[in-house]
Scaffold this motif. Structure first.
Motif, PDB file in Angstrom:
ATOM      1  N   ASP A  80       0.831  -1.203   0.000  1.00 31.63           N
ATOM      2  CA  ASP A  80       0.000   0.000   0.000  1.00 31.63           C
ATOM      3  C   ASP A  80       0.865   1.253   0.000  1.00 31.63           C
ATOM      4  O   ASP A  80       2.108   1.175  -0.003  1.00 31.63           O
ATOM      5  CB  ASP A  80      -0.985  -0.003   1.168  1.00 31.63           C
ATOM      6  N   LEU A  81       0.214   2.405  -0.008  1.00 33.22           N
ATOM      7  CA  LEU A  81       0.932   3.677  -0.101  1.00 33.22           C
ATOM      8  C   LEU A  81       1.831   3.894   1.103  1.00 33.22           C
ATOM      9  O   LEU A  81       2.969   4.343   0.966  1.00 33.22           O
ATOM     10  CB  LEU A  81      -0.069   4.829  -0.241  1.00 33.22           C
ATOM     11  N   ASP A  82       1.334   3.579   2.293  1.00 29.08           N
ATOM     12  CA  ASP A  82       2.132   3.779   3.495  1.00 29.08           C
ATOM     13  C   ASP A  82       3.422   2.965   3.423  1.00 29.08           C
ATOM     14  O   ASP A  82       4.502   3.464   3.760  1.00 29.08           O
ATOM     15  CB  ASP A  82       1.326   3.381   4.733  1.00 29.08           C
ATOM     16  N   ALA A  83       3.323   1.725   2.987  1.00 30.05           N
ATOM     17  CA  ALA A  83       4.515   0.883   2.868  1.00 30.05           C
ATOM     18  C   ALA A  83       5.500   1.471   1.869  1.00 30.05           C
ATOM     19  O   ALA A  83       6.713   1.493   2.105  1.00 30.05           O
ATOM     20  CB  ALA A  83       4.116  -0.534   2.456  1.00 30.05           C
ATOM     21  N   ALA A  84       4.983   1.952   0.733  1.00 28.39           N
ATOM     22  CA  ALA A  84       5.861   2.548  -0.276  1.00 28.39           C
ATOM     23  C   ALA A  84       6.576   3.773   0.277  1.00 28.39           C
ATOM     24  O   ALA A  84       7.776   3.970   0.049  1.00 28.39           O
ATOM     25  CB  ALA A  84       5.059   2.912  -1.521  1.00 28.39           C
ATOM     26  N   GLU A  85       5.853   4.597   1.008  1.00 29.32           N
ATOM     27  CA  GLU A  85       6.460   5.813   1.571  1.00 29.32           C
ATOM     28  C   GLU A  85       7.526   5.473   2.607  1.00 29.32           C
ATOM     29  O   GLU A  85       8.582   6.115   2.667  1.00 29.32           O
ATOM     30  CB  GLU A  85       5.366   6.683   2.197  1.00 29.32           C
ATOM     31  N   GLN A  86       7.268   4.474   3.422  1.00 26.73           N
ATOM     32  CA  GLN A  86       8.208   4.133   4.490  1.00 26.73           C
ATOM     33  C   GLN A  86       9.440   3.400   3.969  1.00 26.73           C
ATOM     34  O   GLN A  86      10.554   3.619   4.445  1.00 26.73           O
ATOM     35  CB  GLN A  86       7.510   3.257   5.541  1.00 26.73           C
ATOM     36  N   VAL A  87       9.249   2.517   2.994  1.00 24.34           N
ATOM     37  CA  VAL A  87      10.353   1.677   2.522  1.00 24.34           C
ATOM     38  C   VAL A  87      11.153   2.347   1.413  1.00 24.34           C
ATOM     39  O   VAL A  87      12.384   2.238   1.364  1.00 24.34           O
ATOM     40  CB  VAL A  87       9.812   0.309   2.033  1.00 24.34           C
ATOM     41  N   CYS A  88      10.480   3.053   0.518  1.00 24.17           N
ATOM     42  CA  CYS A  88      11.121   3.487  -0.726  1.00 24.17           C
ATOM     43  C   CYS A  88      11.606   4.937  -0.721  1.00 24.17           C
ATOM     44  O   CYS A  88      12.401   5.315  -1.597  1.00 24.17           O
ATOM     45  CB  CYS A  88      10.149   3.309  -1.899  1.00 24.17           C
TER      46      CYS A  88
ATOM     47  N   PHE B 284      17.613  -1.995   0.801  1.00 25.93           N
ATOM     48  CA  PHE B 284      16.160  -1.851   0.750  1.00 25.93           C
ATOM     49  C   PHE B 284      15.440  -3.118   1.201  1.00 25.93           C
ATOM     50  O   PHE B 284      14.304  -3.048   1.675  1.00 25.93           O
ATOM     51  CB  PHE B 284      15.719  -1.399  -0.645  1.00 25.93           C
ATOM     52  N   LYS B 285      16.090  -4.258   1.107  1.00 26.33           N
ATOM     53  CA  LYS B 285      15.502  -5.450   1.725  1.00 26.33           C
ATOM     54  C   LYS B 285      15.457  -5.284   3.244  1.00 26.33           C
ATOM     55  O   LYS B 285      14.483  -5.687   3.895  1.00 26.33           O
ATOM     56  CB  LYS B 285      16.314  -6.697   1.363  1.00 26.33           C
ATOM     57  N   ARG B 286      16.501  -4.677   3.805  1.00 26.23           N
ATOM     58  CA  ARG B 286      16.499  -4.445   5.248  1.00 26.23           C
ATOM     59  C   ARG B 286      15.430  -3.416   5.619  1.00 26.23           C
ATOM     60  O   ARG B 286      14.756  -3.550   6.636  1.00 26.23           O
ATOM     61  CB  ARG B 286      17.886  -3.996   5.711  1.00 26.23           C
ATOM     62  N   ARG B 287      15.274  -2.386   4.795  1.00 30.27           N
ATOM     63  CA  ARG B 287      14.231  -1.397   5.077  1.00 30.27           C
ATOM     64  C   ARG B 287      12.847  -2.041   4.995  1.00 30.27           C
ATOM     65  O   ARG B 287      11.956  -1.728   5.794  1.00 30.27           O
ATOM     66  CB  ARG B 287      14.333  -0.215   4.107  1.00 30.27           C
ATOM     67  N   HIS B 288      12.676  -2.939   4.042  1.00 29.59           N
ATOM     68  CA  HIS B 288      11.426  -3.687   3.931  1.00 29.59           C
ATOM     69  C   HIS B 288      11.190  -4.500   5.202  1.00 29.59           C
ATOM     70  O   HIS B 288      10.098  -4.473   5.792  1.00 29.59           O
ATOM     71  CB  HIS B 288      11.498  -4.604   2.700  1.00 29.59           C
ATOM     72  N   ARG B 289      12.227  -5.208   5.648  1.00 29.71           N
ATOM     73  CA  ARG B 289      12.084  -5.987   6.876  1.00 29.71           C
ATOM     74  C   ARG B 289      11.764  -5.088   8.075  1.00 29.71           C
ATOM     75  O   ARG B 289      10.893  -5.403   8.904  1.00 29.71           O
ATOM     76  CB  ARG B 289      13.363  -6.770   7.130  1.00 29.71           C
ATOM     77  N   ASP B 290      12.439  -3.953   8.161  1.00 25.32           N
ATOM     78  CA  ASP B 290      12.199  -3.038   9.280  1.00 25.32           C
ATOM     79  C   ASP B 290      10.768  -2.523   9.287  1.00 25.32           C
ATOM     80  O   ASP B 290      10.163  -2.332  10.361  1.00 25.32           O
ATOM     81  CB  ASP B 290      13.179  -1.857   9.221  1.00 25.32           C
ATOM     82  N   TYR B 291      10.214  -2.294   8.109  1.00 25.84           N
ATOM     83  CA  TYR B 291       8.820  -1.847   8.044  1.00 25.84           C
ATOM     84  C   TYR B 291       7.890  -2.908   8.607  1.00 25.84           C
ATOM     85  O   TYR B 291       6.959  -2.609   9.372  1.00 25.84           O
ATOM     86  CB  TYR B 291       8.431  -1.523   6.594  1.00 25.84           C
TER      87      TYR B 291
END
Length: 769
Positions: free
Chosen positions: A294-302, A359-366
């Motif tokens: 979703d948008l929130d995930a995109a904003e936080q990870v990307c 960015f895999k780590r940022r994904h995991r952190d999210y």
């Protein structure tokens, strides 16, 4: 019990995905696939990426519901990265909350053995060997099962029929505009072209350019769709010229045409080149997601490093315009996904930029943060939201945990995650929970924080699956770790799990003492969720141990607390505990009242395990209310759910004698033949119909319907025809939005439709009767 053996079982149907574009062409291929499905148990659609295998499979499945009386199970595999999770992925759709310690493939076989069902396995190419083993096992054991697979190569299973999906038909040069309608490639191009330029049409002036373009794109659907987007800025002739230049670079200006793979790669390269820099950054970074986001995930990870968080929405809009991202909306929530080819391309670009690991780590952190929000919000009014949210995020949770399992330091974070959302696995996947716990425990250092918690969770999961050896080993280790690290929280959970083992084995006096101790420890630690979990089980154990008034008081206080906090999951278990105590030791009317409330709550949560428990107790209540027909039917319905879970209420000692007693009573009153017939009626009910019958909302008789829809589905179809959204339908019928959404998707599947407008037309036209 022999007189009441099950003869039919529920077949859960996974709703077919809603396609983001309209279907075009493929009539010849659809007829051929349907012919093959009638002649073989395994049909595989093969072909290069972008040729339209998935869409063809979906179209066939959407029109096949009348052929496969027990439904269609669609299993997308593109997002599955670990072949060891293949069997579990399918089992979770057939039997969510599986309580069996048997090999998972046996659970699937038992669920499908008597079914006339179509199993669609989409995107098998990266799991060919695992898919072949599973499919071979299933079609050998399940004689009425048919498997439709899509893959870039065949599975190699005995008896497999392979259909190579060709590109769409393209015209020869010199065709007149009026003749192009019969070519699927042109029809698709025109459909997508008019989506971006509504005034577009084929004329004498552009007919040669359209023909050239479709031929240069080799009739590949994905290539045609990517190219058509460019008509916002280019004419057909300019588009064809640009493609010529792109292909010339690709082939080095030699005379050979690019292969289909190269053609598609050139289109994707061109799409990437035409993206703005923020769009390129988001394309690459979003590739770390699996499934949808979703948008929130995109904003936080990307966001960050050249991509402003405030601009993410605009960048997403640009990628949607270019057909890089696809948009999905359900019940007012929008999510985005990429076709797997696009995701892999973005991942390659991210790897080339040496940014993939970051960015895999940022994904995991999210998803770590999301797990902690799940934990903090669990005992509260948002519980159902979090259950459904994590169901949608399952693919991303897998990717995050897989990242954790690759490194000892990261594994410690993975252990924290699994403790935070342990209740999700209790509802939706104990088998998968055990798989991830094993990986993380093996990967984490011996002295890792959270190791004791991971071990008791594993022990609890093994216990409820009746895998006693694994339970004893894991719990002993959890106890050792708790003592070695002086971890009071882990100590309390160890007592809690030991109490469960005592309760299951009907050692209720031991269960009383252990649950009381664990609850007190949790209270001192300020762990409200665990305190309530132990306390309502303490109330159950008290009642079973003979202190009926004490048990009622404890359970009543717990239920009041859950109600005040808006909690529904553990409230259901506390209510069932009250129902069970009253059924086994007390007031049958009180047992029925509590059991009915459990089933009402499960229309929101859909926990198959507690549904099985509740239907079992409701059958007992009907027995004691001198309604043997109802008792037999409810026991049949309960047995079906137990069977799909790979478990039995006789695993729980307190129920063994009462179940045999009630069964003998019903059989004695009805006679063996009538009792068996009524049991069969109940066993044939889908779970939602069984709940409706228990609640007095739907009859259990299985009359031959004049419509393929159930009574509830017909009711929902009427509301769809009135223009109601899923949210409005849920509010009108007082059911969960997820339940309404599932019903609508079942209606689409059964009727062979692709959108709500077709349902409305069907209702208005009177074809429902």
């Amino acid at each position: 019990m022999t007189a009441l053996s099950p003869t039919a079982h529920r077949s859960p149907v996974d709703p077919l995905p809603v396609e983001v574009t309209t279907y075009v062409g493929r009539d010849t291929e659809i007829r051929e696939v349907k012919r093959l499905l009638g002649a073989a148990s395994v049909v595989t659609l093969t072909g290069p990426g972008g040729v339209g295998k998935t869409r063809l499979a979906l179209r066939v499945a959407a029109t096949a519901s009348t052929t496969f009386r027990d439904g269609i199970l669609f299993v997308p595999l593109a997002e599955l990265r670990d072949e060891n999770l293949l069997v579990n992925t399918i089992a979770n759709q057939l039997a969510p909350g599986d309580r069996s310690a048997r090999p998972t493939v046996d659970v699937i076989v038992d669920a499908l053995r008597s079914k006339r069902m179509l199993l669609v396995l989409d995107n098998c190419e990266h799991l060919v060997a695992a898919c072949a083993r599973l499919v071979g096992t299933l079609v050998t054991a399940c004689h009425h099962l048919v498997v439709l697979a899509t893959s870039r190569q065949s599975l190699g299973v005995a008896g497999e029929r392979v259909l190579s999906v060709p590109p769409l038909a393209v015209p020869e040069h010199g065709e007149r505009p009026q003749a192009l309608e019969r070519y699927d490639a042109v029809r698709l191009f025109v459909d997508r072209a008019t989506a971006v330029v509504p005034s577009f049409e084929i004329t004498q002036d552009n007919v040669d350019d359209v023909i050239s373009l479709c031929r240069r794109l080799d009739g590949l659907p994905l290539a045609i769709e990517l190219a058509a987007v460019r008509l916002r800025a280019l004419s057909v002739r300019q588009l064809a010229d640009r493609l010529d230049a792109q292909f010339a670079l690709l082939t080095g200006n030699n005379r050979s045409a690019p292969s289909r793979h190269e053609t598609l790669r050139a289109l994707i390269d061109w799409s990437y080149d035409l993206c703005t820099e923020p769009e390129r950054l988001l394309w690459g970074r979003a590739s770390v997601f699996s499934g949808s986001f979703d948008l929130d995930a995109a904003e936080q990870v990307c966001a960050g490093d050249g991509l402003d968080s405030a601009a993410i929405l605009d960048v997403i809009d640009g990628l949607l315009d270019k057909s890089i991202l696809l948009r999905e909306e359900r019940d007012g929530e929008v999510r985005y996904r990429m076709l797997e080819m696009m995701r892999q391309y973005g991942e390659d670009r991210l790897r080339q930029a040496s940014a993939l690991l970051r960015f895999k780590r940022r994904h995991r952190d999210y998803y770590l943060a999301l797990s902690e929000r799940f934990e903090a919000d669990w005992i509260g009014p948002n519980q159902v939201y979090w259950i459904n949210r994590f169901r949608r995020e399952n693919a991303n949770l897998r990717v995050a945990l897989d990242f954790c399992a690759t490194d000892p330091t990261e594994a410690v974070i993975g252990l924290r995650m699994v403790f935070a959302f342990k209740e999700y696995w209790i509802i939706c996947g104990i088998c998968e929970g055990r798989i991830w716990l094993t990986k993380l425990i093996d990967a984490a250092p011996a002295n890792a924080a959270g190791r004791g918690h991971a071990l008791w969770i594993y022990a609890f999961f093994a216990l409820v699956q009746n895998d006693l050896a694994a339970y004893e080993t894991a719990l002993a280790k959890a106890s050792d770790v708790a003592e070695a690290t002086d971890d009071d929280s882990a100590r309390a959970y160890v007592r809690h799990v030991r109490a469960y083992a005592a309760l299951i084995s009907n050692d209720v006096s031991t269960a009383v003492e252990l649950f009381r101790t664990a609850g007190s420890m949790f209270r001192e630690q300020g762990d409200l969720s665990a305190e309530l979990w132990s306390t309502f089980n303490y109330g159950l154990a008290l009642g079973l141990d003979g202190d009926l008034d004490g048990g009622r008081t404890v359970l009543g206080d717990c239920i009041d607390t859950f109600v005040a906090r808006g909690e529904v999951f553990w409230r259901s278990w506390a209510l069932w505990s009250r129902s069970a105590v009253e059924y086994l030791r007390g007031d049958i009317d009180a047992a029925k009242k509590a059991g009915l409330e459990v089933l009402r709550l499960q229309q929101w949560v859909d926990d198959q395990v507690i549904i099985a428990f509740a239907l079992t107790v409701m059958a007992g209540c009907a027995t004691h209310h001198d309604d043997p027909v109802r008792a037999a039917r409810l026991l049949g319905a309960a047995t079906t759910v137990w069977h799909t879970l790979g478990a039995s209420p006789t695993h729980y000692g307190a129920f063994v004698d009462p179940l045999y007693r009630d069964t003998e009573r019903v059989t004695g009153e009805l006679g063996s033949e009538r009792a068996g017939a009524e049991f069969t009626v109940g066993a044939a009910l889908p779970t939602d119909a069984a709940i409706g019958y228990a609640l007095g909302e739907e009859p259990a008789e299985q009359h031959a319907p004049q419509t393929p829809l159930t009574k509830r589905e017909s009711e929902i179809a009427e509301l769809v025809a009135k223009g109601m959204t899923n949210r409005q339908i849920a509010s009108t019928l007082v059911i969960a939005q997820r339940t309404a959404e599932t019903h609508v998707e079942h209606i689409l599947t059964k009727l062979g439709f692709t959108n709500r407008a077709q349902i409305a037309a069907w209702v208005v036209g009177g074809q429902r009767t």
